[in-house]
Write a protein that holds these residues in place. Structure first.
Motif, PDB file in Angstrom:
ATOM      1  N   GLY A  50       8.039  69.355 -14.537  1.00 41.50           N
ATOM      2  CA  GLY A  50       8.616  70.113 -15.646  1.00 41.50           C
ATOM      3  C   GLY A  50       9.802  70.968 -15.247  1.00 41.50           C
ATOM      4  N   GLN A  51      10.215  70.882 -13.986  1.00 43.56           N
ATOM      5  CA  GLN A  51      11.223  71.802 -13.473  1.00 43.56           C
ATOM      6  C   GLN A  51      12.539  71.739 -14.243  1.00 43.56           C
ATOM      7  OE1 GLN A  51      10.853  74.029 -10.688  1.00 43.56           O
ATOM      8  NE2 GLN A  51      12.704  74.767 -11.681  1.00 43.56           N
ATOM      9  N   THR A  52      13.064  70.527 -14.470  1.00 42.46           N
ATOM     10  CA  THR A  52      14.382  70.466 -15.125  1.00 42.46           C
ATOM     11  C   THR A  52      14.295  70.834 -16.595  1.00 42.46           C
ATOM     12  OG1 THR A  52      14.013  68.093 -14.983  1.00 42.46           O
ATOM     13  CG2 THR A  52      15.775  68.986 -13.681  1.00 42.46           C
ATOM     14  N   ALA A  95      21.286  63.271 -22.613  1.00 39.36           N
ATOM     15  CA  ALA A  95      20.502  64.452 -22.278  1.00 39.36           C
ATOM     16  C   ALA A  95      19.301  64.077 -21.414  1.00 39.36           C
ATOM     17  CB  ALA A  95      20.045  65.148 -23.558  1.00 39.36           C
ATOM     18  N   VAL A  96      18.592  63.004 -21.822  1.00 42.67           N
ATOM     19  CA  VAL A  96      17.413  62.600 -21.050  1.00 42.67           C
ATOM     20  C   VAL A  96      17.827  62.159 -19.655  1.00 42.67           C
ATOM     21  CG1 VAL A  96      15.589  60.886 -20.906  1.00 42.67           C
ATOM     22  CG2 VAL A  96      16.056  62.011 -23.058  1.00 42.67           C
ATOM     23  N   MET A  97      18.957  61.421 -19.600  1.00 40.50           N
ATOM     24  CA  MET A  97      19.463  60.973 -18.301  1.00 40.50           C
ATOM     25  C   MET A  97      19.734  62.167 -17.389  1.00 40.50           C
ATOM     26  SD  MET A  97      20.643  58.794 -16.171  1.00 40.50           S
ATOM     27  CE  MET A  97      21.634  58.987 -14.684  1.00 40.50           C
ATOM     28  N   ALA A  98      20.387  63.211 -17.948  1.00 32.61           N
ATOM     29  CA  ALA A  98      20.691  64.375 -17.115  1.00 32.61           C
ATOM     30  C   ALA A  98      19.410  65.015 -16.618  1.00 32.61           C
ATOM     31  CB  ALA A  98      21.528  65.381 -17.905  1.00 32.61           C
ATOM     32  N   GLY A 156      10.606  69.596  -2.302  1.00 33.37           N
ATOM     33  CA  GLY A 156      11.387  69.711  -3.520  1.00 33.37           C
ATOM     34  C   GLY A 156      10.645  70.502  -4.566  1.00 33.37           C
ATOM     35  N   PRO A 157      11.070  70.396  -5.840  1.00 34.15           N
ATOM     36  CA  PRO A 157      10.402  71.171  -6.884  1.00 34.15           C
ATOM     37  C   PRO A 157       8.923  70.823  -6.960  1.00 34.15           C
ATOM     38  CG  PRO A 157      12.055  69.695  -7.818  1.00 34.15           C
ATOM     39  CD  PRO A 157      12.166  69.586  -6.359  1.00 34.15           C
ATOM     40  N   ALA A 184      12.399  73.209 -17.713  1.00 35.45           N
ATOM     41  CA  ALA A 184      12.454  74.671 -17.645  1.00 35.45           C
ATOM     42  C   ALA A 184      13.877  75.138 -17.377  1.00 35.45           C
ATOM     43  CB  ALA A 184      11.511  75.170 -16.562  1.00 35.45           C
ATOM     44  N   ASP A 185      14.582  74.412 -16.511  1.00 36.45           N
ATOM     45  CA  ASP A 185      15.972  74.771 -16.213  1.00 36.45           C
ATOM     46  C   ASP A 185      16.847  74.656 -17.455  1.00 36.45           C
ATOM     47  OD1 ASP A 185      15.451  75.338 -13.648  1.00 36.45           O
ATOM     48  OD2 ASP A 185      16.155  73.443 -12.821  1.00 36.45           O
ATOM     49  N   THR A 186      16.604  73.612 -18.252  1.00 38.75           N
ATOM     50  CA  THR A 186      17.396  73.434 -19.470  1.00 38.75           C
ATOM     51  C   THR A 186      17.216  74.619 -20.401  1.00 38.75           C
ATOM     52  OG1 THR A 186      16.825  71.117 -19.222  1.00 38.75           O
ATOM     53  CG2 THR A 186      17.937  71.752 -21.238  1.00 38.75           C
ATOM     54  N   VAL A 187      15.967  75.029 -20.572  1.00 40.95           N
ATOM     55  CA  VAL A 187      15.702  76.188 -21.436  1.00 40.95           C
ATOM     56  C   VAL A 187      16.391  77.416 -20.864  1.00 40.95           C
ATOM     57  CG1 VAL A 187      13.917  77.670 -22.354  1.00 40.95           C
ATOM     58  CG2 VAL A 187      13.548  75.214 -22.250  1.00 40.95           C
ATOM     59  N   LYS A 188      16.312  77.573 -19.563  1.00 43.34           N
ATOM     60  CA  LYS A 188      16.943  78.729 -18.925  1.00 43.34           C
ATOM     61  C   LYS A 188      18.443  78.744 -19.187  1.00 43.34           C
ATOM     62  CE  LYS A 188      18.700  78.656 -15.001  1.00 43.34           C
ATOM     63  NZ  LYS A 188      18.989  78.401 -13.610  1.00 43.34           N
TER      64      LYS A 188
END
Lengths: 364, 140
Positions: free
Chosen positions: A82-84, A40-43, A62-63, A86-90
């Motif tokens: 923090g972009q990814t 998960a952290v790697m992704a 970029g972000p 936030a994406d994970t939560v989304k």
């Protein structure tokens, strides 16, 4: 080399739990949680890294909007750190959609199989000296076997979606992955011939005694090149990303997937990238040995399991960076060029390579 | 006592539980309303889908899979050979060359029969500016 499970079993034994089967299950579950965390952290990290690297290669930023803990970097590399997250939560709170025409059972099953394939592969991947879930004596072989389960999930995902894009993406992907498995197997066999063992610990120990494998002989270097090319193709990354070519097949076999199911595919894909990079650094670049060893300099405080973890991850991150670099350097191949390149270029070279290294080993 | 391979089985069940639990979590926190209308249609670039995607597809994929199986089994047989190669020496090399020779004959056969190329040219393109596309020996 002993494995993490062994060490944990020993600790449980000394605590006096008595039941060894229970201890084993507990140890494996803890190891599984750690592996899942790594995936998960790697992704999360890799997506951010990839977006930023791509952005800087194209002279963009970029972000840059989403910070973390009130920290925001603007135009620097850590701009949207923090972009990814936030994406994970989304992705987690997205509505779950399965098309009404699709075969729902198979469509639900596919992410499980793809995830299990990369999850199982991690059992045999050593992260440092002794830092491996289970230390197989057939390590190299196991990695190849476990890694190829994923194709079944891809075909299931493509077929069950009942979507033409998915079907074509899945079939192309299957053809590509199974084809490029052969150059990978043939190039990994070189190191097995030289070392005479399939165990990753033995392979790295051999490299510590002699030299790193990619400078062992000219043929070993060719095998290294073949492995990197085929590894990029095996993980469906550009320039071999025909299965997901956005401009011709919308998203390939992932077209009908969205939300959390899709994020599982994504996680497995980045896990596969990490596995390919780690295997490349173990087999060809000395694994957890420090780079100074290549010059015959041995600094004792730069060795040991924790430093090994650092070195192996530095090498792996380098490979991940190279894959991202490839993405913005080479144009995408056509599907017939892809097959041509595998069957008529890589496989003859790998076969010849194998024969030459055998002769080389007999002479020297 | 346990073997090295026991973790594989436990990992499979653990992965099923883990992903299953995550799906349950996602089911709880994701919105459920509004599942009607065209939202559940198959995606086909915004058009109404033309029929099912469960169609017969090109035989090429099948041929590639067949050739793959032959090569993969060959790799499977070569791994034990590779492990003992250093101990056995010249004899191992000769034996493997014989084994590989049989394989390479088959490989050359599929190559000559044009089964390795994705697009097999069986159609005569004929005349005019398409003439260079025509391949020798593969028409009829």
């Amino acid at each position: 080399m002993n494995s993490v499970i062994d060490s944990m079993m020993k600790i449980f034994g000394s605590l006096g739990t008595g039941n060894s089967a229970l201890g084993l299950v507990l140890a494996v579950v803890i190891a599984g949680l750690v592996v899942f965390t790594i995936m998960a952290v790697m992704a999360i990290v890799a997506v951010y890294f990839e977006r930023k690297v791509s952005a800087f290669m194209q002279d963009r930023i970029g972000p840059m909007e989403v910070g973390i803990f009130g920290f925001k970097g603007g135009k620097q590399f850590w701009g949207g750190i923090g972009q990814t997250l936030a994406d994970t939560v989304k992705l987690l709170v997205k509505e779950d959609i399965l098309p009404k025409e699709a075969d729902k059972k198979l469509m639900i099953m596919a992410p499980f199989i793809i995830f299990i394939a990369s999850f199982l592969t991690f059992i045999g991947v050593p992260l440092s000296d002794g830092l491996v879930v289970s230390d197989f004596n057939i390590g190299v072989f196991y990695i190849m076997a476990a890694g190829s389960i994923g194709v079944i999930g891809i075909i299931l995902a493509g077929w069950s979606s009942n979507n033409k894009w998915s079907l074509y993406g899945a079939l192309r992907s299957a053809a590509q992955i199974i084809s490029y498995e052969i150059p990978i197997g043939l190039s990994l066999m070189l190191v097995v011939i030289v070392v005479g063992s399939l165990n990753f610990g033995d392979i790295v120990a051999w490299q510590a005694d002699h030299r790193w494998f990619f400078i062992h002989s000219p043929f070993a270097f060719i095998a290294f090149i073949i492995y990197v090319i085929a590894g990029v193709a095996e993980t469906n990354r550009t320039p071999f990303d025909i299965p997901e070519a956005e401009s011709e097949l919308v998203a390939g076999w992932m077209t009908e997937y969205s939300g959390f199911r899709w994020s599982i595919f994504f996680m497995s894909e980045y896990a596969n990238v990490l596995i390919i990079s780690i295997i490349a650094s173990i087999i060809f670049l000395g694994g957890w040995l420090s780079p100074l060893a290549i010059f015959g300099v041995h600094v004792s405080w730069l060795e040991g399991p924790l430093w090994g973890l650092f070195w192996i991850f530095s090498k792996a991150v380098f490979f991940v960076f190279v894959m991202m670099w490839f993405r913005w350097t080479f144009p995408r191949l056509r599907v017939d060029q892809l097959m041509y390149f595998c069957w008529k270029v890589l496989i003859p070279f790998a076969l010849a390579n194998l024969i030459f290294i055998s002769v080389w080993e007999l002479i020297f | 006592m346990y073997t090295d391979f026991a973790p594989i089985l436990i990992f499979i069940f653990f992965a099923l539980l883990l992903i299953g639990a995550l799906f349950v979590l996602q089911n709880i926190i994701s919105p459920k309303q509004n599942k009607g209308g065209d939202k559940l249609n198959t995606y086909e670039c915004g058009e109404v889908p033309e029929g099912s995607a469960w169609v017969k597809f090109n035989i090429r994929f099948y041929v590639v899979a067949l050739i793959f199986i032959i090569f993969d089994v060959e790799i499977l047989f070569m791994f034990p050979w590779a492990v003992v190669f250093q101990k056995v020496g010249l004899l191992a090399l000769v034996e493997m060359l014989i084994f590989l020779l049989i394989l390479i004959v088959g490989y050359a056969y599929v190559w000559v029969k044009d089964d390795l190329s994705w697009v097999k040219m069986t159609v005569r393109y004929g005349r005019g500016r398409y003439a260079p596309l025509q391949k020798k020996g593969s028409d009829s």
